[in-house]
Design a protein around this motif. Structure first.
Motif, PDB file in Angstrom:
ATOM      1  N   THR A 151      84.766   9.772  45.150  1.00  0.00           N
ATOM      2  CA  THR A 151      85.375   9.746  46.429  1.00  0.00           C
ATOM      3  C   THR A 151      84.235  10.092  47.188  1.00  0.00           C
ATOM      4  N   LYS A 152      84.540   9.261  48.401  1.00  0.00           N
ATOM      5  CA  LYS A 152      83.579   9.039  49.530  1.00  0.00           C
ATOM      6  C   LYS A 152      84.060   8.810  50.886  1.00  0.00           C
ATOM      7  N   VAL A 153      83.325   9.023  51.871  1.00  0.00           N
ATOM      8  CA  VAL A 153      83.982   9.108  53.210  1.00  0.00           C
ATOM      9  C   VAL A 153      84.325   7.459  53.425  1.00  0.00           C
ATOM     10  N   GLY A 154      85.172   7.212  54.080  1.00  0.00           N
ATOM     11  CA  GLY A 154      85.750   5.828  54.211  1.00  0.00           C
ATOM     12  C   GLY A 154      85.134   4.847  55.103  1.00  0.00           C
ATOM     13  N   LYS A 155      84.691   5.514  56.269  1.00  0.00           N
ATOM     14  CA  LYS A 155      84.100   4.631  57.445  1.00  0.00           C
ATOM     15  C   LYS A 155      82.934   5.175  57.772  1.00  0.00           C
ATOM     16  N   ALA A 215      94.209   4.295  42.699  1.00  0.00           N
ATOM     17  CA  ALA A 215      93.463   4.773  41.733  1.00  0.00           C
ATOM     18  C   ALA A 215      94.249   4.741  40.384  1.00  0.00           C
ATOM     19  N   ARG A 216      95.729   4.824  40.497  1.00  0.00           N
ATOM     20  CA  ARG A 216      96.450   4.675  39.495  1.00  0.00           C
ATOM     21  C   ARG A 216      96.344   3.337  38.692  1.00  0.00           C
ATOM     22  N   ALA A 217      96.472   2.380  39.880  1.00  0.00           N
ATOM     23  CA  ALA A 217      96.387   1.022  39.415  1.00  0.00           C
ATOM     24  C   ALA A 217      95.165   0.637  38.836  1.00  0.00           C
ATOM     25  N   TRP A 218      93.804   1.194  39.256  1.00  0.00           N
ATOM     26  CA  TRP A 218      92.556   0.990  38.729  1.00  0.00           C
ATOM     27  C   TRP A 218      92.684   1.394  37.311  1.00  0.00           C
ATOM     28  N   GLY A 219      93.111   2.737  37.045  1.00  0.00           N
ATOM     29  CA  GLY A 219      93.479   3.428  35.571  1.00  0.00           C
ATOM     30  C   GLY A 219      93.970   2.575  34.524  1.00  0.00           C
ATOM     31  N   GLU A 220      95.021   1.996  35.057  1.00  0.00           N
ATOM     32  CA  GLU A 220      95.923   1.029  34.230  1.00  0.00           C
ATOM     33  C   GLU A 220      95.347  -0.159  34.058  1.00  0.00           C
ATOM     34  N   LYS A 221      94.420  -0.888  35.009  1.00  0.00           N
ATOM     35  CA  LYS A 221      93.722  -1.945  34.796  1.00  0.00           C
ATOM     36  C   LYS A 221      92.521  -1.891  33.778  1.00  0.00           C
ATOM     37  N   LEU A 222      91.946  -0.615  34.002  1.00  0.00           N
ATOM     38  CA  LEU A 222      90.808  -0.121  33.081  1.00  0.00           C
ATOM     39  C   LEU A 222      91.327  -0.050  31.732  1.00  0.00           C
ATOM     40  N   GLY A 223      92.401   0.663  31.510  1.00  0.00           N
ATOM     41  CA  GLY A 223      92.969   1.127  30.132  1.00  0.00           C
ATOM     42  C   GLY A 223      93.449  -0.491  29.589  1.00  0.00           C
ATOM     43  N   ALA A 224      94.079  -1.191  30.446  1.00  0.00           N
ATOM     44  CA  ALA A 224      94.441  -2.445  29.947  1.00  0.00           C
ATOM     45  C   ALA A 224      93.100  -3.396  29.243  1.00  0.00           C
ATOM     46  N   THR A 244      89.033  14.575  44.688  1.00  0.00           N
ATOM     47  CA  THR A 244      88.514  13.933  43.489  1.00  0.00           C
ATOM     48  C   THR A 244      89.463  14.415  42.420  1.00  0.00           C
ATOM     49  N   GLN A 245      89.899  15.635  42.145  1.00  0.00           N
ATOM     50  CA  GLN A 245      90.802  16.036  41.199  1.00  0.00           C
ATOM     51  C   GLN A 245      92.307  15.186  41.229  1.00  0.00           C
ATOM     52  N   ARG A 246      92.708  14.935  42.467  1.00  0.00           N
ATOM     53  CA  ARG A 246      93.963  14.201  42.708  1.00  0.00           C
ATOM     54  C   ARG A 246      93.587  12.699  42.036  1.00  0.00           C
ATOM     55  N   ALA A 253      82.502   1.104  37.918  1.00  0.00           N
ATOM     56  CA  ALA A 253      82.295   2.024  38.793  1.00  0.00           C
ATOM     57  C   ALA A 253      83.213   1.585  40.287  1.00  0.00           C
ATOM     58  N   GLN A 254      83.867   2.893  40.594  1.00  0.00           N
ATOM     59  CA  GLN A 254      84.861   2.467  41.589  1.00  0.00           C
ATOM     60  C   GLN A 254      84.952   3.593  42.477  1.00  0.00           C
ATOM     61  N   SER A 255      84.910   3.194  43.810  1.00  0.00           N
ATOM     62  CA  SER A 255      84.969   4.379  44.846  1.00  0.00           C
ATOM     63  C   SER A 255      86.490   4.284  45.509  1.00  0.00           C
ATOM     64  N   PHE A 256      86.621   5.651  45.649  1.00  0.00           N
ATOM     65  CA  PHE A 256      88.170   5.860  46.548  1.00  0.00           C
ATOM     66  C   PHE A 256      87.704   6.542  47.723  1.00  0.00           C
ATOM     67  N   TYR A 257      88.549   6.517  48.724  1.00  0.00           N
ATOM     68  CA  TYR A 257      88.147   6.846  50.186  1.00  0.00           C
ATOM     69  C   TYR A 257      88.894   8.234  50.872  1.00  0.00           C
ATOM     70  N   VAL A 258      88.085   8.916  51.530  1.00  0.00           N
ATOM     71  CA  VAL A 258      88.609  10.314  51.908  1.00  0.00           C
ATOM     72  C   VAL A 258      88.157  10.009  53.716  1.00  0.00           C
ATOM     73  N   THR A 259      88.727  10.757  54.423  1.00  0.00           N
ATOM     74  CA  THR A 259      88.691  10.813  55.663  1.00  0.00           C
ATOM     75  C   THR A 259      87.701  11.700  56.185  1.00  0.00           C
ATOM     76  N   LEU A 260      86.871  11.471  57.172  1.00  0.00           N
ATOM     77  CA  LEU A 260      85.802  12.354  57.577  1.00  0.00           C
ATOM     78  C   LEU A 260      86.593  13.347  58.379  1.00  0.00           C
ATOM     79  N   GLY A 261      86.764  14.366  57.910  1.00  0.00           N
ATOM     80  CA  GLY A 261      86.974  15.488  59.090  1.00  0.00           C
ATOM     81  C   GLY A 261      87.656  16.691  59.010  1.00  0.00           C
ATOM     82  N   PRO A 262      87.376  17.340  60.272  1.00  0.00           N
ATOM     83  CA  PRO A 262      87.041  18.798  60.048  1.00  0.00           C
ATOM     84  C   PRO A 262      88.419  19.256  59.523  1.00  0.00           C
TER      85      PRO A 262
END
Length: 182
Positions: free
Chosen positions: A106-110, A158-167, A15-17, A136-145
């Motif tokens: 960030t949340k599990v993608g599948k 995420a970068r593209a979403w931030g740019e669109k949000l800013g614009a 989520t930091q990334r 409100a936007q979700s970004f996905y992570v893999t589930l696993g160990p």
């Protein structure tokens, strides 16, 4: 120039990334600060015109002390956020009425339909507090160990979403004209 503040909670660093990528996108249109939720100001500075807040989805919503403890027990390295989570920050923070805000998680993608959304829960919490929630936007992570990793392409998304949000924000909230000399 308008200013935004990105506040994030992150356990393993994903989520930091995403928060940093969103800030990078926003910075093409706004001045941006980025801070971990434990060091975020309890009173939103008046110069901040857009608050963007996010965290991981745990147990179908925002983290709680018990879900953070569970994540800590599974961690193989140090945690990023070791204090309060975004839920607690949102409960305590002093926000100006009508503050503009956006949320992410960030949340599990599948499977994508199953895991709930911290972003949607945070958006509802902000709206109840009088914020004007833009997205409100979700970004996905893999589930696993043992720890999760971002799915390929999520930082770029995420970068593209931030740019669109800013614009969109700058476009719908034009800069004030400079004062006229007397």
């Amino acid at each position: 120039m308008k200013r935004a503040l990105v506040v994030y909670e992150s356990m393993y660093g994903n989520t930091q990334r995403i928060a940093q990528a969103i800030a990078d996108g926003l910075s093409t249109h706004l001045e941006v600060g980025v801070t971990e939720v434990g060091t975020a100001p309890q009173t939103l500075p008046p110069v901040v015109e857009l608050l963007v807040i996010g965290g991981p989805t745990h147990a179908f919503g925002m983290t709680r002390p018990s879900t953070r403890q569970s994540a800590a027990e599974r961690a193989t390295g140090p945690l990023v956020s070791t204090g309060i989570g975004q839920r607690e920050w949102l409960e305590r923070a002093q926000l100006p009425p009508g503050v503009n805000a956006a949320t992410f998680d960030t949340k599990v993608g599948k499977p994508r339909f199953f895991w709930g959304s911290a972003a949607k829960r945070a958006a509802k919490a902000l709206a109840r507090r009088g914020a004007h929630v833009l997205a409100a936007q979700s970004f996905y992570v893999t589930l696993g160990p043992p720890e999760r990793a971002l799915e390929p392409g999520e930082e770029e998304r995420a970068r593209a979403w931030g740019e669109k949000l800013g614009a969109d924000f700058v476009g719908t909230h034009p800069r004030l004209a400079p004062p006229v000399a007397a």
